[in-house]
Design an enzyme around this catalytic site. Structure first.
Site, mmCIF file in Angstrom:
data_model
loop_
_atom_site.group_PDB
_atom_site.id
_atom_site.type_symbol
_atom_site.label_atom_id
_atom_site.label_comp_id
_atom_site.label_asym_id
_atom_site.label_seq_id
_atom_site.Cartn_x
_atom_site.Cartn_y
_atom_site.Cartn_z
ATOM 1 C CB SER A 127 -26.667 -85.793 -56.255
ATOM 2 O OG SER A 127 -27.033 -86.951 -57.000
ATOM 3 C CG HIS A 148 -26.578 -82.157 -53.318
ATOM 4 N ND1 HIS A 148 -25.248 -82.316 -53.616
ATOM 5 C CD2 HIS A 148 -27.094 -83.417 -53.191
ATOM 6 C CE1 HIS A 148 -24.966 -83.603 -53.680
ATOM 7 N NE2 HIS A 148 -26.059 -84.287 -53.415
ATOM 8 C CD GLU A 160 -22.665 -79.450 -53.359
ATOM 9 O OE1 GLU A 160 -21.458 -79.401 -53.655
ATOM 10 O OE2 GLU A 160 -23.491 -80.200 -53.943
ATOM 11 C CG ASN A 198 -21.410 -85.396 -56.318
ATOM 12 O OD1 ASN A 198 -20.720 -86.133 -55.619
ATOM 13 N ND2 ASN A 198 -22.720 -85.338 -56.181
#
Length: 544
Positions: A127, A148, A160, A198
């Site tokens: 991540s 991800h 992702e 993120n």
């Protein structure tokens, strides 16, 4: 042109390395997609315990009527723990979900490359680490990429699909097709710090924590305003308690360091203190809220600040024209039985602004507007003469040199929201503060009074999310549509930030961020080049 590869077929074995929470979740997803799944963990007995945990979850699905017993038995029969990497030789896809340490991951994939076949896709669930760096030691990095997943993997749809610098196009498309076949929502993105979610989500946490650190409001009130006014499913304080303060802070710090300590990504000192104190949220029994030792239960939170009932004014005035989401307020106020009188064109008190809805940026010269000059947005005038304005990035008292004012926060939809936050300047008469409270209460809203801080809560959060999204799209992290899809599917935002930005007046966004930049010098709030470019383009189209 090379034909794009289909996804990995269900008759191919999928291997998961790392049997913790994420590894178990990924194994369950692959299992229910029809694959044989091999589960490996270096810790003795961990893979066997993980198999029991996954089959226990399948049992619960049967008990809830979401799965037939025969399907459960077939799936459980395809799940197998293994004790060595050599047993993964026949896998068509290997997904790693081990500790977030670059050397450990590099060593693992070097070992896997020596075991699996040439057509096997290798994927990391990292991540926060660079996919390119993890695959950099491989002899054939073209078959390596990031997948991800979001926790809990069986429930959250987003994956992702991260293409490293050396990842082949066929590998990326094959992985995307596989995730789609597994029932996931794949979003392809570049290998940049934080990927899509993120990276872009940082302001959702950071702005709330900054409001708290500046004593603008308490966690319960900030959470309530972002939920009930901004439309977010959870507030940042309750969400980070759920994620784990240590996990959330580590991601923030990783992105901050990866961006060379860019001030836009500065971690929260208050959150760091929580982590240092071991107050990690639900898993420790206490974080921002009390949860009860070892219960993992929802917190019994303090109530958000909610103003007592106040009388609505009989009549308000209008100076200029409210724009964007606030344009509906005069109609709502009239429907609530409150009269309204518009000032004659060209007439404005010292604190007023010129009417207009244009997307003009700054003062037309390219320079930042004076933080104490009237904004071109309209306002509501309360009986005592105080202006009631949509937050514009200036602190209410700083902006009140031209007259007393009360800011109201941005809402996703003023008709459907159930709470509105107000920030009075120090010079606002108490009678007008009560009138402002009563006015929004007459519209059916709860009202939270917050501190005299620039940008309030929802407005500063949304403005930064939009700016981050525009910047990411311009830098090729992902397409605008994929960014919005990722933020809706990955963190359940009510709107994708790019779409949200399109609904807001670009001129307001630029003025807001420039005012914030003047209130907090240093660049954290300086609008990105991408947003400035969009505003300039819109202005040129209006003028042409």
């Amino acid at each position: 042109m090379t034909a794009l590869q289909p996804g990995i077929q269900p008759d191919r074995t999928v291997a998961v390395v790392g049997a913790g929470t994420m590894g178990q979740g990924i194994a369950q997803v692959a299992l229910l997609a029809g694959h044989q799944v091999l589960l490996y963990d270096a810790a003795e007995g961990c893979a066997e315990r993980a198999v029991r945990a996954v089959t226990g979850r399948l049992d619960r699905l049967v008990a809830k009527g979401r799965m037939r017993s025969a399907e459960r038995d077939a799936a459980a029969g395809r799940l197998c723990p293994v004790r060595s990497l050599a047993q993964l030789a026949g896998a068509g896809l290997v997904i790693e979900a081990i500790v977030e340490q670059l050397p450990v991951k590099q060593k693992l994939f070097a070992e896997l490359e020596a075991v699996v076949g040439q057509d096997c896709v290798l994927a990391t669930n990292t991540s926060s680490l660079s996919v390119t760096a993890i695959g950099g030691a491989l002899r054939h990095p073209g078959r390596f990429l990031g997948l991800h997943f979001f926790n809990p993997a069986p429930l959250l749809p987003l994956v992702e699909v991260v293409r490293g610098f050396a990842t082949g196009e066929e590998t990326a498309e094959r992985a995307r097709a596989t995730m789609a076949a597994w029932g996931k929502t794949p979003v392809r993105c570049a290998d940049t710090p934080g990927f899509v979610v993120n990276r872009i989500a940082r302001p959702f946490y950071a702005e709330a924590f900054r409001v708290y650190e500046e004593r603008g409001a308490d966690p319960a009130t900030i959470d309530a305003v972002l939920r009930e006014c901004g439309g977010f499913a959870m507030g940042p304080f309750e969400l980070t308690d759920l994620i784990g303060q240590d996990v959330n802070e580590a991601v923030t710090r990783s992105v901050y360091e990866a961006f060379s300590q860019d001030r836009k990504f500065t971690p929260s000192l208050a959150q760091r203190r929580l982590v240092e104190a071991g107050l990690l949220g639900r898993k420790s029994g206490r974080g921002w809220y009390e949860h009860g030792e070892g219960t993992g239960a929802d917190a019994v939170r303090p109530e958000p600040h909610t103003a007592e009932p106040c009388a609505a004014p009989r009549e308000v005035g209008y100076r200029g024209r409210l724009t964007g989401p606030a344009a509906v307020l005069p109609q709502m106020i009239g429907e609530a039985g409150v009269g309204g009188v518009a000032e004659p064109a060209g007439q404005a008190a010292a604190g007023g602004g010129e009417a207009g809805t244009g997307t003009g940026v700054g003062n037309g010269t390219g320079a930042a507007p004076d933080a104490h000059r009237p904004a071109p947005d309209g306002c509501i005038v309360l009986p005592g003469g105080t202006e009631l304005r949509l937050a514009d990035g200036r602190g209410p008292t700083n902006a009140a040199r031209l007259g007393p004012r009360i800011d109201f926060d941005l809402a996703l939809d003023y008709r459907t929201c159930t709470r509105v936050a107000l920030a009075p300047s120090a010079t606002a008469p108490e009678a007008d503060v009560r009138a402002a409270i009563g006015l929004f209460q007459a519209l059916g809203k709860k009202v939270s009074l917050v501190g005299d801080l620039p940008g309030m809560i929802v407005a500063r959060t949304v403005a930064m999310l939009v700016d981050f999204a525009e910047d990411a799209a311009a830098r090729g992290v992902a397409g605008a549509e994929d960014i919005d899809l990722a933020m809706r599917a990955g963190v359940n935002y009510p709107l994708g930030p790019v779409e949200w930005g399109r609904r807001l007046d670009t001129g307001w966004l630029i003025r807001f961020l420039r005012n914030m930049d003047r209130e907090y010098p240093g660049g954290r709030y300086a609008p990105s080049q991408a947003l400035r470019r969009r505003a300039a383009l819109e202005e040129s189209l209006v003028q042409s």
